[in-house]
Motif scaffolding. Structure first.
Motif, PDB file in Angstrom:
ATOM      1  N   ALA A 196     -19.202 -46.074 -39.288  1.00  0.00           N
ATOM      2  CA  ALA A 196     -18.701 -45.592 -40.573  1.00  0.00           C
ATOM      3  C   ALA A 196     -19.565 -44.478 -41.148  1.00  0.00           C
ATOM      4  CB  ALA A 196     -18.633 -46.753 -41.558  1.00  0.00           C
ATOM      5  N   SER A 197     -20.867 -44.533 -40.902  1.00  0.00           N
ATOM      6  CA  SER A 197     -21.778 -43.535 -41.455  1.00  0.00           C
ATOM      7  C   SER A 197     -22.815 -43.150 -40.403  1.00  0.00           C
ATOM      8  CB  SER A 197     -22.466 -44.108 -42.695  1.00  0.00           C
ATOM      9  OG  SER A 197     -23.329 -43.158 -43.253  1.00  0.00           O
ATOM     10  N   PRO A 198     -22.446 -42.265 -39.448  1.00  0.00           N
ATOM     11  CA  PRO A 198     -23.395 -41.875 -38.401  1.00  0.00           C
ATOM     12  C   PRO A 198     -24.662 -41.260 -39.006  1.00  0.00           C
ATOM     13  CG  PRO A 198     -21.196 -41.083 -37.901  1.00  0.00           C
ATOM     14  CD  PRO A 198     -21.160 -41.601 -39.298  1.00  0.00           C
ATOM     15  N   THR A 199     -25.791 -41.595 -38.421  1.00  0.00           N
ATOM     16  CA  THR A 199     -27.078 -41.147 -38.917  1.00  0.00           C
ATOM     17  C   THR A 199     -27.883 -40.580 -37.766  1.00  0.00           C
ATOM     18  OG1 THR A 199     -27.027 -42.865 -40.600  1.00  0.00           O
ATOM     19  CG2 THR A 199     -29.159 -41.921 -40.120  1.00  0.00           C
ATOM     20  N   ALA A 200     -28.689 -39.555 -38.051  1.00  0.00           N
ATOM     21  CA  ALA A 200     -29.538 -38.950 -37.029  1.00  0.00           C
ATOM     22  C   ALA A 200     -30.884 -38.570 -37.635  1.00  0.00           C
ATOM     23  CB  ALA A 200     -28.872 -37.705 -36.450  1.00  0.00           C
ATOM     24  N   VAL A 201     -31.904 -38.574 -36.796  1.00  0.00           N
ATOM     25  CA  VAL A 201     -33.204 -38.020 -37.163  1.00  0.00           C
ATOM     26  C   VAL A 201     -33.516 -36.972 -36.116  1.00  0.00           C
ATOM     27  CG1 VAL A 201     -35.673 -38.469 -37.424  1.00  0.00           C
ATOM     28  CG2 VAL A 201     -34.017 -40.100 -38.309  1.00  0.00           C
ATOM     29  N   LEU A 202     -33.796 -35.754 -36.576  1.00  0.00           N
ATOM     30  CA  LEU A 202     -34.101 -34.641 -35.687  1.00  0.00           C
ATOM     31  C   LEU A 202     -35.507 -34.153 -35.948  1.00  0.00           C
ATOM     32  CD1 LEU A 202     -30.943 -34.213 -36.794  1.00  0.00           C
ATOM     33  CD2 LEU A 202     -31.085 -32.402 -35.127  1.00  0.00           C
ATOM     34  N   SER A 203     -36.198 -33.756 -34.901  1.00  0.00           N
ATOM     35  CA  SER A 203     -37.530 -33.189 -35.023  1.00  0.00           C
ATOM     36  C   SER A 203     -37.401 -31.676 -34.891  1.00  0.00           C
ATOM     37  CB  SER A 203     -38.439 -33.750 -33.936  1.00  0.00           C
ATOM     38  OG  SER A 203     -39.729 -33.203 -34.038  1.00  0.00           O
TER      39      SER A 203
END
Length: 136
Positions: free
Chosen positions: A72-79
């Motif tokens: 429902a709420s895709p999340t990402a952490v990018l460097s």
């Protein structure tokens, strides 16, 4: 003569070790300048490579970690490569609704371990509600 050969081999190993340490230090220095950004409500169904392509125009993307890519709420952490690159990505993409987004994306500087702040609590609440809805 044998002693000289052993000494040459030892010196070669020392030089190789010194070179490896220089390379390690260079990698660590480059990593120290990196800034992680947290993306909430990313487009659904993207893999790490596709997500990196979205942020690549703003600078170097070293690593991408995705959660709930099809949820429902895709999340990402990018460097990102630097604070300037992260700021540019945040300025241009935060609040935008790309194809596949259910809501406009929220992009902030990622601060790991800050569980007591409002953003950390909000992210925790969202992830708990997502895991409950996915288990149903």
């Amino acid at each position: 003569e044998e002693r000289m050969e052993k000494r040459k081999a030892w010196l070669a190993k020392q030089a190789e070790w010194a070179q490896k340490m220089k390379e390690r230090d260079a990698r660590r220095a480059a990593f120290a300048n990196r800034v992680s950004i947290h993306v909430r409500d990313a487009p659904r169904g993207l893999d790490a490579e596709s997500t990196a392509k979205i942020f690549k125009p703003f600078g170097d993307v070293a690593r991408v970690k995705l959660w709930f890519a099809n949820g429902a709420s895709p999340t990402a952490v990018l460097s990102m490569g630097s604070a300037e690159e992260a700021a540019a990505a945040i300025a241009m993409l935060s609040g935008r609704k790309l194809e596949g987004c259910a809501k406009p994306m929220t992009i902030t500087v990622h601060k790991p371990g800050n569980k007591g702040d409002k953003d950390g609590e909000k992210a925790k609440d969202e992830s708990e509600s997502e895991s409950e809805s996915e288990s149903e």
